[in-house]
Design an enzyme around this catalytic site. Sequence first.
Site, short mmCIF file in Angstrom:
data_model
loop_
_atom_site.label_atom_id
_atom_site.label_comp_id
_atom_site.label_asym_id
_atom_site.label_seq_id
_atom_site.Cartn_x
_atom_site.Cartn_y
_atom_site.Cartn_z
N LYS A 1 23.44 -32.22 -25.51
CA LYS A 1 22.52 -33.69 -25.41
C LYS A 1 21.81 -33.89 -26.68
O LYS A 1 21.90 -34.81 -27.40
CB LYS A 1 21.74 -34.24 -24.50
CG LYS A 1 22.41 -34.84 -23.03
CD LYS A 1 21.74 -35.38 -22.62
CE LYS A 1 22.56 -36.05 -21.24
NZ LYS A 1 22.06 -36.45 -20.14
N LYS B 1 34.13 -35.47 -21.39
CA LYS B 1 33.91 -36.43 -20.01
C LYS B 1 33.13 -37.69 -19.27
O LYS B 1 32.67 -38.88 -20.31
CB LYS B 1 32.54 -35.97 -18.86
CG LYS B 1 32.13 -36.14 -17.32
CD LYS B 1 30.51 -35.21 -17.21
CE LYS B 1 29.59 -36.29 -18.32
NZ LYS B 1 28.48 -36.04 -17.70
N LYS C 1 28.02 -42.37 -18.35
CA LYS C 1 27.59 -43.38 -17.82
C LYS C 1 26.87 -44.10 -18.94
O LYS C 1 26.51 -45.09 -19.77
CB LYS C 1 27.19 -44.06 -16.98
CG LYS C 1 26.07 -42.81 -16.50
CD LYS C 1 24.68 -42.79 -15.41
CE LYS C 1 24.08 -42.07 -15.12
NZ LYS C 1 23.83 -40.95 -13.95
P1 TYM Z 1 24.20 -37.37 -13.12
O1 TYM Z 1 22.86 -38.25 -12.62
O2 TYM Z 1 24.07 -36.97 -14.66
O3 TYM Z 1 25.25 -37.94 -12.67
C1 TYM Z 1 25.44 -37.82 -11.40
C2 TYM Z 1 26.71 -36.90 -10.08
O4 TYM Z 1 27.59 -37.52 -10.36
C3 TYM Z 1 28.44 -36.14 -10.95
N1 TYM Z 1 29.22 -36.74 -11.74
C4 TYM Z 1 30.81 -36.94 -12.31
N2 TYM Z 1 31.72 -36.71 -11.75
C5 TYM Z 1 32.93 -35.83 -11.67
N3 TYM Z 1 33.09 -36.72 -12.75
C6 TYM Z 1 32.88 -37.29 -13.35
N4 TYM Z 1 33.08 -37.80 -15.20
C7 TYM Z 1 30.98 -37.40 -13.78
N5 TYM Z 1 29.48 -37.88 -14.38
C8 TYM Z 1 29.16 -37.62 -13.38
C9 TYM Z 1 27.40 -35.71 -11.99
O5 TYM Z 1 28.07 -34.10 -11.65
C10 TYM Z 1 26.35 -35.50 -11.03
O6 TYM Z 1 27.14 -34.86 -9.32
N6 TYM Z 1 20.60 -33.58 -12.64
C11 TYM Z 1 21.59 -34.15 -12.70
C12 TYM Z 1 20.99 -35.32 -11.30
C13 TYM Z 1 20.19 -33.95 -10.70
C14 TYM Z 1 20.72 -33.54 -9.51
C15 TYM Z 1 19.32 -33.15 -8.99
C16 TYM Z 1 21.52 -33.37 -8.91
C17 TYM Z 1 18.88 -34.36 -10.50
N7 TYM Z 1 18.21 -33.66 -9.58
C18 TYM Z 1 19.41 -32.40 -7.79
C19 TYM Z 1 21.72 -32.20 -8.09
C20 TYM Z 1 20.43 -31.64 -7.26
C21 TYM Z 1 22.21 -35.99 -13.11
O7 TYM Z 1 22.07 -35.62 -14.28
O8 TYM Z 1 23.90 -35.75 -13.02
#
Ligand code: TYM
Length: 329
Positions: free
Chosen positions: A115, A197, A200
């Site tokens: 990022k 990947k 969003k």
């Molecule tokens: P975030 O908001 O980017 O994504 C949310 C969840 O979606 C999964 N994900 C995917 N899985 C499969 N293929 C994809 N292309 C794909 N894009 C996103 C992510 O792996 C995630 O599980 N840091 C985290 C949010 C967070 C969190 C936490 C998660 C904050 N605190 C505590 C678990 C526990 C994040 O940015 O996810």
Amino acid sequence: MKQVKTIFSGIKPSGDLTIGNYIGAISQWAEMQAYNNCIFSIVDYHAITVKQDPTILRRRILDITKIYLAAGIDPQKSIIFQQSTVPAHTELAWILNCLGTYMADLKKMTQFKDKAGDRQDAVSVGLFDYPVLMAADILLYDTQSVPVGEDQKQHVELARDIAKRFNNEYGPIFVIPEAVVRKEGARVMSLTDPSKKMAKSDDSANSYIALLDDIELAKKKIIKAVTDSGTDIDYDPAERPALANLLTIYAALGNRQIPRLVKDYAGKGYGEFKKDLAEVVAKFLGDFQDKFKQISDADAQAVLEQGREKAAEITQVKMEKIRAAIGVR
Ligand code: TYM
């Protein structure tokens, strides 16, 4: 009998949620809540690590709450809450910043490197520190399992390391969590570039399908999706990653097994396969969006308030132990 576990996961409201978020994360959550104690958060303080428009952020927090509900997360069984309404998260993040996390840990994080790119000095300190807030989210609830997509595994590993270091110094305060990732669908790829990947935050809207996309538009995105050279339908992620990705999406949203799909499409070409996949995606989105539309903002707000109360109760008790352990009480 399966052992009941404590599960925590979250999504940041920084863009329109995609079928990648659904397949990799949310769909696992709905399955897990039947036999576990689950806590699912809308992690808004993670979203502000990059600039957000306040009006859009406010809207997205409610929309993600509705997405959780439409995906079958039941607020009577699971806690659904907004991270910023429970101050213990940022309080523990500060403590873990000081006790348990090293600069070197954060410098190693792949997501930060991706990022920040070559602008590391120009991004916010929050973007760098982001995994520590995530560790706080997880550790506050004595979480055992964290269902996430592949890209978040490294952050969960860091939460484990931080917890172990803290426990070594102050006694057994934290449970050591582990990441749970799907065998297939842990990394749904971009429709326009299968080496990336599905995200969003991608600039090209053709690269992802949002859960709230217009259905005709979503169908077009599938028809336009890149495919590899070759004509037959075969699952080979190394040699034919674009097709493997489409098969993964088909299997997840159409509730089918990949080997079964490969058999069913033997002798058929990409054209027919994509046309059918477009229909599967359309049906999934149609059903999902019908449920989404039935949930009002007031319903979503009430769910968040109920979740906040429950999360506040749990974290208050935990924070008292943590404060006492480090000597500020
Ligand atoms: P975030 O908001 O980017 O994504 C949310 C969840 O979606 C999964 N994900 C995917 N899985 C499969 N293929 C994809 N292309 C794909 N894009 C996103 C992510 O792996 C995630 O599980 N840091 C985290 C949010 C967070 C969190 C936490 C998660 C904050 N605190 C505590 C678990 C526990 C994040 O940015 O996810």
